[in-house]
Design a protein around this motif. Structure first.
Motif, PDB file in Angstrom:
ATOM      1  N   THR A 115      13.912  45.447 -22.979  1.00 26.70           N
ATOM      2  CA  THR A 115      13.373  44.103 -23.153  1.00 26.70           C
ATOM      3  C   THR A 115      13.505  43.332 -21.839  1.00 26.70           C
ATOM      4  OG1 THR A 115      15.490  43.132 -23.807  1.00 26.70           O
ATOM      5  CG2 THR A 115      14.141  44.056 -25.573  1.00 26.70           C
ATOM      6  N   ALA A 116      12.692  42.296 -21.703  1.00 21.36           N
ATOM      7  CA  ALA A 116      12.796  41.423 -20.535  1.00 21.36           C
ATOM      8  C   ALA A 116      13.861  40.374 -20.818  1.00 21.36           C
ATOM      9  CB  ALA A 116      11.459  40.745 -20.263  1.00 21.36           C
ATOM     10  N   GLU A 117      14.857  40.343 -19.977  1.00 21.95           N
ATOM     11  CA  GLU A 117      15.959  39.404 -20.165  1.00 21.95           C
ATOM     12  C   GLU A 117      15.933  38.350 -19.057  1.00 21.95           C
ATOM     13  OE1 GLU A 117      18.191  38.343 -22.000  1.00 21.95           O
ATOM     14  OE2 GLU A 117      20.142  38.137 -21.053  1.00 21.95           O
ATOM     15  N   HIS A 118      15.950  37.090 -19.474  1.00 18.08           N
ATOM     16  CA  HIS A 118      15.960  36.000 -18.497  1.00 18.08           C
ATOM     17  C   HIS A 118      17.406  35.725 -18.091  1.00 18.08           C
ATOM     18  CE1 HIS A 118      12.031  35.451 -20.392  1.00 18.08           C
ATOM     19  NE2 HIS A 118      11.687  34.675 -19.379  1.00 18.08           N
ATOM     20  N   LEU A 119      17.728  35.931 -16.831  1.00 19.84           N
ATOM     21  CA  LEU A 119      19.100  35.668 -16.365  1.00 19.84           C
ATOM     22  C   LEU A 119      19.444  34.200 -16.602  1.00 19.84           C
ATOM     23  CD1 LEU A 119      19.155  37.680 -13.016  1.00 19.84           C
ATOM     24  CD2 LEU A 119      20.271  38.278 -15.182  1.00 19.84           C
ATOM     25  N   HIS A 120      18.550  33.350 -16.160  1.00 13.33           N
ATOM     26  CA  HIS A 120      18.651  31.934 -16.451  1.00 13.33           C
ATOM     27  C   HIS A 120      17.785  31.714 -17.688  1.00 13.33           C
ATOM     28  CE1 HIS A 120      19.441  27.774 -15.602  1.00 13.33           C
ATOM     29  NE2 HIS A 120      18.175  27.479 -15.423  1.00 13.33           N
ATOM     30  N   ALA A 121      18.405  31.461 -18.816  1.00 16.41           N
ATOM     31  CA  ALA A 121      17.698  31.500 -20.097  1.00 16.41           C
ATOM     32  C   ALA A 121      16.512  30.543 -20.145  1.00 16.41           C
ATOM     33  CB  ALA A 121      18.663  31.169 -21.233  1.00 16.41           C
ATOM     34  N   ARG A 122      15.523  30.970 -20.902  1.00 19.40           N
ATOM     35  CA  ARG A 122      14.296  30.189 -21.014  1.00 19.40           C
ATOM     36  C   ARG A 122      14.567  28.791 -21.576  1.00 19.40           C
ATOM     37  NH1 ARG A 122       9.465  33.972 -22.991  1.00 19.40           N
ATOM     38  NH2 ARG A 122      11.187  34.730 -24.232  1.00 19.40           N
ATOM     39  N   VAL A 123      15.475  28.725 -22.568  1.00 19.29           N
ATOM     40  CA  VAL A 123      15.773  27.411 -23.165  1.00 19.29           C
ATOM     41  C   VAL A 123      16.405  26.465 -22.145  1.00 19.29           C
ATOM     42  CG1 VAL A 123      15.994  28.122 -25.560  1.00 19.29           C
ATOM     43  CG2 VAL A 123      17.977  28.314 -24.056  1.00 19.29           C
ATOM     44  N   ASP A 124      17.001  27.043 -21.102  1.00 21.40           N
ATOM     45  CA  ASP A 124      17.610  26.219 -20.050  1.00 21.40           C
ATOM     46  C   ASP A 124      16.671  26.031 -18.866  1.00 21.40           C
ATOM     47  OD1 ASP A 124      19.956  26.100 -21.551  1.00 21.40           O
ATOM     48  OD2 ASP A 124      20.702  27.959 -20.684  1.00 21.40           O
ATOM     49  N   GLY A 125      15.422  26.417 -19.047  1.00 19.99           N
ATOM     50  CA  GLY A 125      14.443  26.178 -18.000  1.00 19.99           C
ATOM     51  C   GLY A 125      14.172  27.368 -17.100  1.00 19.99           C
ATOM     52  N   GLY A 126      14.777  28.535 -17.424  1.00 20.62           N
ATOM     53  CA  GLY A 126      14.551  29.736 -16.624  1.00 20.62           C
ATOM     54  C   GLY A 126      13.135  30.242 -16.805  1.00 20.62           C
ATOM     55  N   GLY A 127      12.496  30.631 -15.729  1.00 17.71           N
ATOM     56  CA  GLY A 127      11.093  31.003 -15.804  1.00 17.71           C
ATOM     57  C   GLY A 127      10.865  32.504 -15.790  1.00 17.71           C
ATOM     58  N   ASP A 128       9.577  32.877 -15.904  1.00 18.59           N
ATOM     59  CA  ASP A 128       9.162  34.273 -15.828  1.00 18.59           C
ATOM     60  C   ASP A 128       8.881  34.616 -14.368  1.00 18.59           C
ATOM     61  OD1 ASP A 128       9.278  34.058 -18.526  1.00 18.59           O
ATOM     62  OD2 ASP A 128       7.139  34.257 -18.884  1.00 18.59           O
ATOM     63  N   SER A 129       9.931  34.864 -13.606  1.00 13.90           N
ATOM     64  CA  SER A 129       9.757  35.248 -12.215  1.00 13.90           C
ATOM     65  C   SER A 129      10.580  36.497 -11.958  1.00 13.90           C
ATOM     66  CB  SER A 129      10.217  34.128 -11.282  1.00 13.90           C
ATOM     67  OG  SER A 129      11.597  33.916 -11.454  1.00 13.90           O
ATOM     68  N   GLN A 130      10.191  37.229 -10.926  1.00 11.15           N
ATOM     69  CA  GLN A 130      10.852  38.508 -10.664  1.00 11.15           C
ATOM     70  C   GLN A 130      12.360  38.345 -10.478  1.00 11.15           C
ATOM     71  OE1 GLN A 130       8.748  41.265  -8.238  1.00 11.15           O
ATOM     72  NE2 GLN A 130      10.603  42.142  -7.369  1.00 11.15           N
ATOM     73  N   SER A 131      12.768  37.250  -9.823  1.00 10.12           N
ATOM     74  CA  SER A 131      14.199  37.077  -9.565  1.00 10.12           C
ATOM     75  C   SER A 131      14.964  36.675 -10.826  1.00 10.12           C
ATOM     76  CB  SER A 131      14.415  36.029  -8.471  1.00 10.12           C
ATOM     77  OG  SER A 131      13.853  34.804  -8.889  1.00 10.12           O
ATOM     78  N   ASN A 132      14.249  36.263 -11.854  1.00  8.64           N
ATOM     79  CA  ASN A 132      14.939  35.811 -13.061  1.00  8.64           C
ATOM     80  C   ASN A 132      14.869  36.823 -14.200  1.00  8.64           C
ATOM     81  OD1 ASN A 132      16.478  33.764 -14.367  1.00  8.64           O
ATOM     82  ND2 ASN A 132      14.675  33.228 -15.583  1.00  8.64           N
ATOM     83  N   ILE A 133      14.120  37.890 -14.012  1.00  4.51           N
ATOM     84  CA  ILE A 133      13.937  38.871 -15.086  1.00  4.51           C
ATOM     85  C   ILE A 133      14.653  40.180 -14.755  1.00  4.51           C
ATOM     86  CG2 ILE A 133      12.257  40.290 -16.342  1.00  4.51           C
ATOM     87  CD1 ILE A 133      12.058  37.365 -17.074  1.00  4.51           C
ATOM     88  N   VAL A 134      15.501  40.605 -15.665  1.00  2.00           N
ATOM     89  CA  VAL A 134      16.080  41.942 -15.567  1.00  2.00           C
ATOM     90  C   VAL A 134      15.713  42.698 -16.841  1.00  2.00           C
ATOM     91  CG1 VAL A 134      18.021  41.288 -14.068  1.00  2.00           C
ATOM     92  CG2 VAL A 134      18.288  41.191 -16.558  1.00  2.00           C
ATOM     93  N   ALA A 135      15.912  44.005 -16.805  1.00  2.66           N
ATOM     94  CA  ALA A 135      15.651  44.822 -17.981  1.00  2.66           C
ATOM     95  C   ALA A 135      16.961  45.020 -18.725  1.00  2.66           C
ATOM     96  CB  ALA A 135      15.062  46.167 -17.560  1.00  2.66           C
ATOM     97  N   ALA A 136      16.942  44.704 -20.006  1.00  3.15           N
ATOM     98  CA  ALA A 136      18.140  44.878 -20.824  1.00  3.15           C
ATOM     99  C   ALA A 136      17.759  45.518 -22.144  1.00  3.15           C
ATOM    100  CB  ALA A 136      18.820  43.535 -21.080  1.00  3.15           C
ATOM    101  N   CYS A 137      18.681  46.291 -22.697  1.00  5.85           N
ATOM    102  CA  CYS A 137      18.390  46.910 -23.990  1.00  5.85           C
ATOM    103  C   CYS A 137      18.355  45.819 -25.063  1.00  5.85           C
ATOM    104  CB  CYS A 137      19.394  48.006 -24.320  1.00  5.85           C
ATOM    105  SG  CYS A 137      21.031  47.436 -24.813  1.00  5.85           S
ATOM    106  N   ARG A 138      17.684  46.139 -26.141  1.00  7.05           N
ATOM    107  CA  ARG A 138      17.489  45.162 -27.214  1.00  7.05           C
ATOM    108  C   ARG A 138      18.821  44.611 -27.723  1.00  7.05           C
ATOM    109  NH1 ARG A 138      13.655  43.650 -30.429  1.00  7.05           N
ATOM    110  NH2 ARG A 138      12.107  45.051 -29.589  1.00  7.05           N
TER     111      ARG A 138
END
Ligand SMILES: [Zn+2]
Length: 121
Positions: A52-75
């Motif tokens: 799954t796409a995991e937002h390091l800086h969570a979306r609810v906290d304003g983290g966006g869909d950018s390469q530096s903010n997305i890592v791959a994490a298991c469900r």
């Protein structure tokens, strides 16, 4: 056409050699059947290891869909970070997961038996 998030997820998956950012378990991105067959898992088991796409800086906290903010994490790692009370920040979640992985208490026993037994660890 794949969405931006799907592309970022695919890129992170390859960057991390197909392993979860948090627990370092192998994941599957395209074919659950092949993954399940490789590791002798039921499809129910294999679902936990979907990439799954995991937002390091969570979306609810304003983290966006950018390469530096997305890592791959298991469900499982992704879901548990956002479960319950306040979601942990990514760095603390990683420490937490790594601590429980060392005690073999994060994933189900079959993960340790079937996915992580190679490498003599
Ligand atoms: Zn994981």
């Amino acid at each position: 056409m794949p969405s931006t998030l799907a592309r970022l997820r695919a890129r992170a998956f390859h960057r991390q050699s197909g392993r979860c950012f948090y627990c370092c378990c192998p994941m599957w991105e395209q074919s659950m059947e092949a993954f399940a067959a490789t590791f002798h898992l039921s499809s129910r088991q294999a679902r936990h290891l979907q990439c799954t796409a995991e937002h390091l800086h969570a979306r609810v906290d304003g983290g966006g869909d950018s390469q530096s903010n997305i890592v791959a994490a298991c469900r499982l790692c992704n879901a548990r970070r956002h479960q319950g009370k306040a979601a942990r920040d990514a760095a603390h979640h990683k420490e937490y997961v790594e601590r429980l992985m060392r005690r073999r208490r994060w994933h189900h026993p079959w993960v340790f038996e079937r996915l992580l037994r190679s490498g003599g660890g």
